[in-house]
Write an enzyme that holds these catalytic residues in place. Structure first.
Site, mmCIF file in Angstrom:
data_model
loop_
_atom_site.group_PDB
_atom_site.id
_atom_site.type_symbol
_atom_site.label_atom_id
_atom_site.label_comp_id
_atom_site.label_asym_id
_atom_site.label_seq_id
_atom_site.Cartn_x
_atom_site.Cartn_y
_atom_site.Cartn_z
ATOM 1 C CG ASP A 105 32.475 40.229 47.960
ATOM 2 O OD1 ASP A 105 33.483 39.509 47.968
ATOM 3 O OD2 ASP A 105 32.097 40.853 46.963
ATOM 4 C CD GLU A 106 34.715 35.012 45.782
ATOM 5 O OE1 GLU A 106 35.384 36.071 45.907
ATOM 6 O OE2 GLU A 106 35.097 34.032 45.156
HETATM 7 P P1 TTP Z 1 35.051 42.009 44.679
HETATM 8 O O1 TTP Z 1 34.125 40.868 44.944
HETATM 9 O O2 TTP Z 1 36.263 41.778 43.855
HETATM 10 O O3 TTP Z 1 34.249 43.160 43.957
HETATM 11 P P2 TTP Z 1 32.898 43.888 44.299
HETATM 12 O O4 TTP Z 1 32.068 43.154 45.304
HETATM 13 O O5 TTP Z 1 33.195 45.312 44.639
HETATM 14 O O6 TTP Z 1 32.178 43.909 42.892
HETATM 15 P P3 TTP Z 1 31.680 42.724 41.958
HETATM 16 O O7 TTP Z 1 31.940 41.438 42.669
HETATM 17 O O8 TTP Z 1 30.208 43.006 41.769
HETATM 18 O O9 TTP Z 1 32.467 42.873 40.697
HETATM 19 O O10 TTP Z 1 35.535 42.621 46.041
HETATM 20 C C1 TTP Z 1 34.759 42.633 47.214
HETATM 21 C C2 TTP Z 1 35.082 43.863 48.052
HETATM 22 O O11 TTP Z 1 36.466 43.861 48.411
HETATM 23 C C3 TTP Z 1 34.861 45.155 47.304
HETATM 24 O O12 TTP Z 1 33.535 45.654 47.438
HETATM 25 C C4 TTP Z 1 35.897 46.073 47.879
HETATM 26 C C5 TTP Z 1 37.000 45.167 48.350
HETATM 27 N N1 TTP Z 1 38.160 45.247 47.441
HETATM 28 C C6 TTP Z 1 39.211 46.089 47.780
HETATM 29 O O13 TTP Z 1 39.172 46.721 48.826
HETATM 30 N N2 TTP Z 1 40.279 46.181 46.936
HETATM 31 C C7 TTP Z 1 40.369 45.482 45.766
HETATM 32 O O14 TTP Z 1 41.355 45.595 45.017
HETATM 33 C C8 TTP Z 1 39.277 44.597 45.427
HETATM 34 C C9 TTP Z 1 39.307 43.812 44.145
HETATM 35 C C10 TTP Z 1 38.213 44.527 46.285
#
Ligand code: TTP
Length: 354
Positions: A105-106
């Site tokens: 997601d980045e």
């Molecule tokens: P992140 O980008 O860390 O978080 P997010 O998109 O849920 O929220 P935000 O960026 O708005 O704070 O993680 C991306 C996805 O990866 C997240 O939706 C779920 C997954 N993930 C996990 O499965 N386990 C984890 O420990 C983390 C940090 C993320």
């Protein structure tokens, strides 16, 4: 040359996709769980509504339920999230060829100097919202480090621009832990030795002292504290490999024949490298014997190249060293990886225009 680097991070990604597929979940505290949905699982992500109660990624579900008993818990569906992620990445690639996907997601994205980077970032955020019904946060800065740090300061649905020249000033008040790589051991040392709490505190520590304490990492920390970073965007094109292979109609036992095919494939690989404006550091040879056992051997060069003669020389050497001549060969292949991009045309134009 001032670069325009965007860092984009989707907001509560898994949870947002679940809400998109089931609008009844919108606005509710939602937990996407990994593993057992009942007690033994962990939180993959929580919607911002659930985060208000202290729920966060990697927390055990038992604790999450205690903090937020009304949360709705759904199991993670990775395949679906990957599909939505791919749509986002494709949209980004429509906006610029220079996209580096960092995780599901980045991503980082570079916009050419002659375009308006801030307008492009706004358009991306709008398109992701309107066309894909997802929400994201975007930061625009002159390098990857600052755009990444800035992005996290304005989540969710955020938008921030750090003008060129303001990097150090922007970072100064933030906790030093915001620097990627400044983990708890580093932070503890910084605090104990120089009483460093913020990035601004870190910028005041003499570089030589950081070097003496942390070695190469010390130089990185000193640069980071000043908002300096020249790391390039690493596109997907640079992470793939280029290869050719040939399965013979009849298993081959003669070196001459193998070398003839090998030379041809090396020429093909070199041509493809040149056409894609890439250079490679690693050359790989693949051999499959008549009994289907397969081996690959590789050699890594000091400098990247796209030269047919060099590829051929190393591929032949690998064949010489590793082919067990008592065994007939069914398949022969050659490939290159560890690819780097030759500066693209628009970048060269930019540098000349400087
Ligand atoms: P992140 O980008 O860390 O978080 P997010 O998109 O849920 O929220 P935000 O960026 O708005 O704070 O993680 C991306 C996805 O990866 C997240 O939706 C779920 C997954 N993930 C996990 O499965 N386990 C984890 O420990 C983390 C940090 C993320």
């Amino acid at each position: 040359m001032v670069r325009q680097i965007l860092h984009l991070d989707l907001d509560a990604f898994y949870a947002t996709v679940e809400m998109l597929l089931n609008p009844a979940l919108r606005g509710k505290p939602l937990i996407v769980a990994m593993g057992d949905v009942n007690t033994r699982g962990v939180v993959a992500t929580a919607s911002y509504e659930a985060r208000k109660f202290g729920v966060h990624s990697a927390m055990g579900l038992r604790e999450a339920k205690r903090l937020c008993p009304q949360a709705i818990i759904v199991p993670a569906r990775h395949k679906i999230y990957s599909e939505h992620s791919a749509r986002v990445m494709n949209l980004l690639r429509e906006m610029s060829p220079r996209v580096e996907q960092v995780s599901i997601d980045e991503a980082y994205l570079e916009i050419e100097a002659e375009r308006d980077g801030v307008a492009a970032a706004r358009e991306i955020q709008r398109r992701i919202h309107e066309e894909l019904q997802l929400s994201c946060t975007i930061a625009v800065a002159s390098n990857k480090l600052v755009s990444k740090i800035a992005c996290n300061t304005v989540k969710p649905r955020g938008f921030i621009v750090i003008p060129n020249g303001d990097e150090e000033k922007f970072l100064a008040p933030l906790p030093v832990g915001k620097i990627p790589g400044a983990g708890h051991v580093t932070r503890a040392k910084l605090k104990a030795k120089w009483n460093v709490e913020t990035i601004g505190d870190l910028a005041r520590v003499p570089i030589e002292e950081l070097r003496a304490e942390f070695g190469k990492n010390g130089a990185y920390l000193a640069d980071a504290a000043r908002g300096m970073d020249d790391s390039p965007i690493i596109t997907d094109r640079a992470t793939k490999s280029i290869s050719q292979e040939n399965t013979f109609d009849r298993d081959v036992r003669t070196r001459d024949v193998l070398e003839k095919y090998l030379d041809e494939m090396c020429a093909g690989v070199a041509r493809e490298l040149v056409a894609e404006e890439l250079k490679a550091r690693t050359i790989i040879l693949k051999l499959r014997y008549e009994d289907f056992t397969t081996m690959t051997r590789q050699v890594t060069l000091r400098a990247p190249m796209a030269d047919e003669t060099i590829i051929r020389k190393h591929a032949r050497e690998l064949l010489q060293q590793h082919w067990d001549t008592r065994r007939a060969v069914r398949l022969l292949g050659v490939g290159v990886h560890n690819l780097v991009e030759i500066e693209g045309t628009w970048q060269m134009e930019l540098q000349m225009g400087e």
